[in-house]
Enzyme design. Structure first.
Site, PDB file in Angstrom:
ATOM      1  N   GLU A  31      -1.101   5.992   9.899  1.00  0.00           N
ATOM      2  CA  GLU A  31      -0.172   5.541  10.942  1.00  0.00           C
ATOM      3  C   GLU A  31      -0.481   6.254  12.261  1.00  0.00           C
ATOM      4  O   GLU A  31      -0.252   5.724  13.341  1.00  0.00           O
ATOM      5  CB  GLU A  31       1.293   5.772  10.529  1.00  0.00           C
ATOM      6  CG  GLU A  31       2.251   4.979  11.403  1.00  0.00           C
ATOM      7  CD  GLU A  31       3.704   5.018  10.932  1.00  0.00           C
ATOM      8  OE1 GLU A  31       4.311   6.096  11.008  1.00  0.00           O
ATOM      9  OE2 GLU A  31       4.226   3.976  10.503  1.00  0.00           O
TER      10      GLU A  31
ATOM     11  N   HIS B 282      -9.412   9.091 -14.818  1.00  0.00           N
ATOM     12  CA  HIS B 282      -9.323   8.046 -15.847  1.00  0.00           C
ATOM     13  C   HIS B 282      -9.012   6.684 -15.230  1.00  0.00           C
ATOM     14  O   HIS B 282      -8.593   5.771 -15.932  1.00  0.00           O
ATOM     15  CB  HIS B 282      -8.249   8.422 -16.867  1.00  0.00           C
ATOM     16  CG  HIS B 282      -8.520   9.746 -17.506  1.00  0.00           C
ATOM     17  ND1 HIS B 282      -9.436   9.909 -18.520  1.00  0.00           N
ATOM     18  CD2 HIS B 282      -8.030  10.979 -17.236  1.00  0.00           C
ATOM     19  CE1 HIS B 282      -9.487  11.198 -18.859  1.00  0.00           C
ATOM     20  NE2 HIS B 282      -8.651  11.863 -18.092  1.00  0.00           N
TER      21      HIS B 282
ATOM     22  N   LYS C 286       8.033  -6.173  12.120  1.00  0.00           N
ATOM     23  CA  LYS C 286       9.492  -6.068  11.985  1.00  0.00           C
ATOM     24  C   LYS C 286      10.165  -7.248  12.675  1.00  0.00           C
ATOM     25  O   LYS C 286      11.108  -7.842  12.154  1.00  0.00           O
ATOM     26  CB  LYS C 286       9.988  -4.762  12.623  1.00  0.00           C
ATOM     27  CG  LYS C 286       9.544  -3.511  11.895  1.00  0.00           C
ATOM     28  CD  LYS C 286      10.068  -2.274  12.605  1.00  0.00           C
ATOM     29  CE  LYS C 286       9.407  -1.017  12.055  1.00  0.00           C
ATOM     30  NZ  LYS C 286       9.735   0.185  12.787  1.00  0.00           N
TER      31      LYS C 286
HETATM   32  O1  F6P Z   1       7.966   1.426  10.782  1.00  0.00           O
HETATM   33  C1  F6P Z   1       7.299   2.650  10.889  1.00  0.00           C
HETATM   34  C2  F6P Z   1       8.260   3.767  11.109  1.00  0.00           C
HETATM   35  O2  F6P Z   1       8.782   3.706  12.388  1.00  0.00           O
HETATM   36  C3  F6P Z   1       7.609   5.119  10.857  1.00  0.00           C
HETATM   37  O3  F6P Z   1       6.891   5.569  11.928  1.00  0.00           O
HETATM   38  C4  F6P Z   1       8.788   5.954  10.512  1.00  0.00           C
HETATM   39  O4  F6P Z   1       8.449   7.145   9.863  1.00  0.00           O
HETATM   40  C5  F6P Z   1       9.562   5.000   9.631  1.00  0.00           C
HETATM   41  O5  F6P Z   1       9.341   3.725  10.202  1.00  0.00           O
HETATM   42  C6  F6P Z   1      11.027   5.264   9.550  1.00  0.00           C
HETATM   43  O6  F6P Z   1      11.603   5.256  10.822  1.00  0.00           O
HETATM   44  P1  F6P Z   1      13.041   5.839  11.073  1.00  0.00           P
HETATM   45  O7  F6P Z   1      13.027   7.287  10.733  1.00  0.00           O
HETATM   46  O8  F6P Z   1      13.326   5.595  12.521  1.00  0.00           O
HETATM   47  O9  F6P Z   1      13.987   5.086  10.176  1.00  0.00           O
END
Ligand code: F6P
Length: 557
Positions: free
Chosen positions: A363, A394, A518
């Site tokens: 990421e 394994h 998203k």
């Molecule tokens: O969608 C990726 C992300 O933004 C990550 O970078 C982050 O760790 C995770 O989602 C959770 O985000 P949040 O802590 O804002 O819920």
């Protein structure tokens, strides 16, 4: 900021030419030099890093160090640690290192010393942990909390999950027992399993979300809140506010959103926008860790990471563990074309370490735009995956030994283990198992390196029995797995990621590549729920959506 792309620098070109010469060299040839082991091994903060099984030479390293200087690495390290706005696309610093500064330190950024705020959060965590451990944190019906479920995903899940497992031996024994659990999956499967087992009167949820907008976490949180309200709300003297106060803690950089969701102000732990989600285990997101191992051990974890920060800041580049680890990676990815990287801990406690690193590395550095928005002409982060080494032996080691993909491996193991087991016979058995595990670890890296030359058997081996070797690896030994060495280990990888990003001229600290998914998921959900609006979709997705509607119709019958 640099002007010319790094792959047009003289140092890069020199490395490319040098790689041509090195390509024909087998790792076993390099070990003709018997001093090689020592020459490529460095130690810091309870960790020993052996890079001698990389397919490189002293000259390679010299040239890589030139590349690092060309990329102005020393200046970049200083800027990171001083709190400059290294996260350019979001215009903010990346100051996870500030979370582990000692109480007496000071770090002034934009006129404000950050250390007092960090220490204040640690003190609030301490108070909360003490309330749990003295059975003073009680549910709405007055019974002490027994199960704490962390609701979070990504950086709000993987860090605490990984560390609580790794430090399970450090669980405090002489306190009121609180078991910590993790539910991250958006489909609710982990949470549903807990809800069917746990007693609502003694269960508390920690909502961990930096943004407090992550749908995975908020969906789980809604289900948990309704479960509690339905079961506790009808009890005498219990109202919604009491349930919220006794059964929910929030951890976020968005206090107003926590309040809006109903988290009592006294139960809010805050952190800052300048802490990246995947770099956040060192502060309030680490509450589940502190609940298991106690604040003293949590502070040891921070101290270990800080020791690595100091090493990173002060050691010469040629002796700097994160720098060397990063340069080995650059050499493999950009000059030897090795784009698969496996993380292989030889210690069951590090079960989640590979998953943690998958987020940290991919990421952070799975990017293709430079700081000023150009597309890169070179590879950046390799594909990283892993599993406990002995189990992977394994499963996928077949590919490492005889497949067609070059893969670089990180072997990670503690030198000592089980010294504290009280019963002597059990201790000896377990120590023998530890020895067996180390033997496997060392045998595998040696075989990957040497191939058939690792055995003395004479004569050519038929094709299906042939091991060609020449697969590079790194071995990382921890003196022991303690809070401090674990902190140092994680900080080592964090800084490695930063060094690589500096050379690749990319920003480790944003993650724009997860945003569009998203958004489209939100639109798709609206279409699925409303049974309308899929006409404009591609033929594949349209058919998938229709399949769901048909399944729902059958279910409704
Ligand atoms: O969608 C990726 C992300 O933004 C990550 O970078 C982050 O760790 C995770 O989602 C959770 O985000 P949040 O802590 O804002 O819920």
């Amino acid at each position: 900021m640099r002007h010319a792309p790094i792959d047009q620098s003289a140092a890069w070109q020199a490395l490319a030419n040098h790689a041509e010469a090195m390509r024909g060299t087998h790792l076993s040839d390099l070990f003709a030099d018997t001093a090689r082991g020592d020459a490529f091994t460095r130690r810091a903060a309870g960790l020993t890093l052996d890079l001698s099984k990389q397919r490189w030479s002293a000259e390679t390293l010299e040239r890589l160090l030139d590349l690092a200087r060309e990329a102005r690495l020393p200046e970049a390290i200083r800027a990171l640690l001083a709190g400059e706005r290294v996260n350019i696309s979001e215009n903010r610093p990346a100051l996870h290192t500030a979370l582990r500064l000692p109480a007496e330190a000071s770090l002034v950024v934009d006129g404000e010393d950050l250390v007092p705020g960090v220490q204040a959060t640690l003190s609030r965590m301490d108070e909360m942990v003490t309330r749990f451990h003295t059975a003073q944190w009680r549910g709405a019906t007055g019974r002490p909390i027994r199960d704490v479920v962390n609701l979070g995903v990504g950086g709000s899940d993987l860090g605490p999950l990984m560390v609580t497992h790794a430090l399970a031996d450090y669980r405090l024994a002489d306190v009121h027992r609180v078991d910590v659990h993790f539910a991250s999956t958006m489909d609710g499967s982990q949470l549903a399993a807990y809800l069917s087992r746990f007693n609502p009167e003694t269960t508390l949820f920690v909502l961990s979300s930096k943004s407090f907008t992550t749908i995975d976490t908020l969906s789980n949180a809604r289900t948990a809140r309704d479960w509690l309200m339905a079961r506790l709300g009808n009890q005498e003297g219990v109202d919604d506010a009491l349930v919220m106060r006794q059964h929910f803690i929030g951890v976020s950089a968005k206090p107003e959103k926590m309040t809006e969701w109903g988290i009592a102000e006294a139960n809010q732990l805050e952190f800052w926008e300048w802490v990246g989600g995947r770099y956040s285990l060192w502060g309030a997101i680490g509450l589940p860790i502190a609940l298991v191992v106690g604040m003293a051990n949590f502070r040891e974890l921070l101290a270990g990471a800080h020791a690595m920060d100091e090493h990173f800041a002060g050691a010469p580049l040629a002796d700097n563990l994160p720098v060397l680890l990063a340069l080995a990676g650059i050499w493999n990815v950009n000059f030897l074309d090795i784009r698969a990287h496996s993380i292989l801990p030889y210690d069951g406690r590090l079960e989640y370490f590979a998953a943690y690193l998958e987020q940290l590395e991919m990421e952070s550095n799975g990017k293709s735009a430079t700081h000023d928005g150009r597309q890169v002409n070179y590879s950046t982060c390799p594909v990283l995956w892993g599993q406990l080494g002995p189990n992977a032996q394994h499963a996928f080691y077949q590919l490492l030994h005889q497949g067609t993909q070059p893969v670089v491996c990180d072997f990670i193991a503690p030198l000592r283990r089980y010294d504290d087991v009280e019963d002597e016979a059990t201790r000896e058995h377990l120590k023998a198992q530890h020895r067996l595990t180390l033997a496997n670890c060392f045998a595998q890296s040696r075989l990957l390196m040497l191939g058939d030359d690792a055995i003395e058997e004479a004569g050519p081996r038929p094709g299906h029995k042939r091991y060609r070797g020449n697969q590079p690896s790194t071995t990382l030994l921890l003196d022991r797995l303690t809070p401090a060495t674990l902190g140092a280990l994680v900080a080592l990888y964090e800084h490695k990621v930063f060094v690589q990003a500096t050379i690749w001229d990319i920003n480790s600290f944003d993650q724009w590549g997860v945003e569009l998914g998203k958004q489209i998921a939100g639109e798709t959900e609206r279409i699925l729920a409303s049974h309308r609006g899929h006409e404009g979709m591609d033929a594949s997705t349209r058919a998938l959506v229709e399949a769901v509607w048909q399944a729902e119709a059958v279910g409704d019958d």
